[in-house]
Scaffold this motif. Structure first.
Motif, PDB file in Angstrom:
ATOM      1  N   TRP A  82      -6.973   0.905  46.827  1.00 53.88           N
ATOM      2  CA  TRP A  82      -5.825   0.420  47.585  1.00 53.88           C
ATOM      3  C   TRP A  82      -6.265  -0.613  48.612  1.00 53.88           C
ATOM      4  O   TRP A  82      -7.389  -0.587  49.093  1.00 53.88           O
ATOM      5  N   ARG A  83      -5.322  -1.487  48.949  1.00 56.04           N
ATOM      6  CA  ARG A  83      -5.512  -2.513  49.977  1.00 56.04           C
ATOM      7  C   ARG A  83      -4.503  -2.225  51.084  1.00 56.04           C
ATOM      8  O   ARG A  83      -3.382  -2.719  51.032  1.00 56.04           O
ATOM      9  N   GLY A  84      -4.902  -1.405  52.024  1.00 53.02           N
ATOM     10  CA  GLY A  84      -3.975  -0.977  53.071  1.00 53.02           C
ATOM     11  C   GLY A  84      -3.698  -2.047  54.109  1.00 53.02           C
ATOM     12  O   GLY A  84      -4.406  -3.053  54.196  1.00 53.02           O
ATOM     13  N   ASN A  85      -2.683  -1.800  54.952  1.00 53.65           N
ATOM     14  CA  ASN A  85      -2.278  -2.770  55.969  1.00 53.65           C
ATOM     15  C   ASN A  85      -2.282  -2.230  57.390  1.00 53.65           C
ATOM     16  O   ASN A  85      -2.060  -2.991  58.319  1.00 53.65           O
ATOM     17  N   GLY A  86      -2.491  -0.935  57.583  1.00 55.52           N
ATOM     18  CA  GLY A  86      -2.443  -0.354  58.923  1.00 55.52           C
ATOM     19  C   GLY A  86      -3.700  -0.632  59.731  1.00 55.52           C
ATOM     20  O   GLY A  86      -4.611  -1.351  59.312  1.00 55.52           O
ATOM     21  N   TRP A 132      -6.254   1.402  60.554  1.00 50.44           N
ATOM     22  CA  TRP A 132      -7.501   1.873  59.940  1.00 50.44           C
ATOM     23  C   TRP A 132      -7.913   0.957  58.797  1.00 50.44           C
ATOM     24  O   TRP A 132      -9.096   0.674  58.615  1.00 50.44           O
ATOM     25  N   SER A 133      -6.940   0.477  58.040  1.00 50.21           N
ATOM     26  CA  SER A 133      -7.243  -0.444  56.942  1.00 50.21           C
ATOM     27  C   SER A 133      -7.821  -1.752  57.480  1.00 50.21           C
ATOM     28  O   SER A 133      -8.784  -2.288  56.941  1.00 50.21           O
ATOM     29  N   GLY A 163     -14.549  -6.407  52.954  1.00 56.35           N
ATOM     30  CA  GLY A 163     -13.905  -6.345  51.643  1.00 56.35           C
ATOM     31  C   GLY A 163     -12.406  -6.191  51.742  1.00 56.35           C
ATOM     32  O   GLY A 163     -11.850  -5.966  52.820  1.00 56.35           O
ATOM     33  N   ALA A 164     -11.737  -6.297  50.611  1.00 60.65           N
ATOM     34  CA  ALA A 164     -10.277  -6.206  50.552  1.00 60.65           C
ATOM     35  C   ALA A 164      -9.783  -4.776  50.375  1.00 60.65           C
ATOM     36  O   ALA A 164      -8.681  -4.449  50.797  1.00 60.65           O
TER      37      ALA A 164
END
Length: 160
Positions: A18-22, A24-25, A34-35
């Motif tokens: 997954w490529r999170g947006n929050g 922590w991501s 990295g992505a």
């Protein structure tokens, strides 16, 4: 590809990323360069598709893949065995290790009795390694994705 099209092609043992947006991501992307910010391993049971994962705030868990949002899929073709499955399930409920997450982001390994997502997935692949020769060393989500891409596996974006 959408989830309905991909579902029947995903196999137990495939890497899901997954490529999170929050926050922590963002922190994971910033420290690892990295992505990908989260990984898990696909697992089928009685016509239901799940992800085995270690998730912050929850620990090692089993979750319906249909409830995870969009993800990237990498078909690994590992040899999933009953011993590997027993190992995977024996760790359900183990705590998530924030200390190991920080260590992975800074490039060092912390040894304790807890997991981060990429460490849990990598350990499953290491145990499959005894059966089919795979060598996985990286402790980060992007590191695992890069490992499989280096093995000639194609990454497929799945919209969920």
């Amino acid at each position: 590809m959408n989830y309905a099209e991909a579902r029947s092609k995903i196999q137990t043992g495939d890497l899901l990323a997954w490529r999170g947006n929050g926050f922590w991501s963002w922190l994971i992307r910033h420290t690892t360069g990295g992505a990908h910010t989260h990984v898990g391993v696909a697992w089928w049971f009685r016509k239901r598709l799940f992800v085995l994962e270690a998730k912050e705030g929850v620990g090692v868990q089993l979750r319906a893949l249909s409830n995870t949002g969009s993800f990237d899929w990498l078909p690994t073709n590992i040899n999933w065995s009953i011993d590997l499955e027993c190992f995977a399930f024996s760790h359900l409920g183990k705590r998530y290790s924030y200390l190991e997450a920080v260590g992975a982001g800074l490039g060092f390994t912390v040894q304790n009795d807890e997991f981060i997502c990429s460490e849990y997935a990598a350990e499953l692949f290491r145990r499959a390694d005894r059966l089919n020769g795979l060598k996985v060393k990286s402790p980060t989500p992007t590191g695992l994705v890069q490992y499989w891409l280096g093995q000639g596996v194609s990454l497929r974006a799945i919209l969920n």
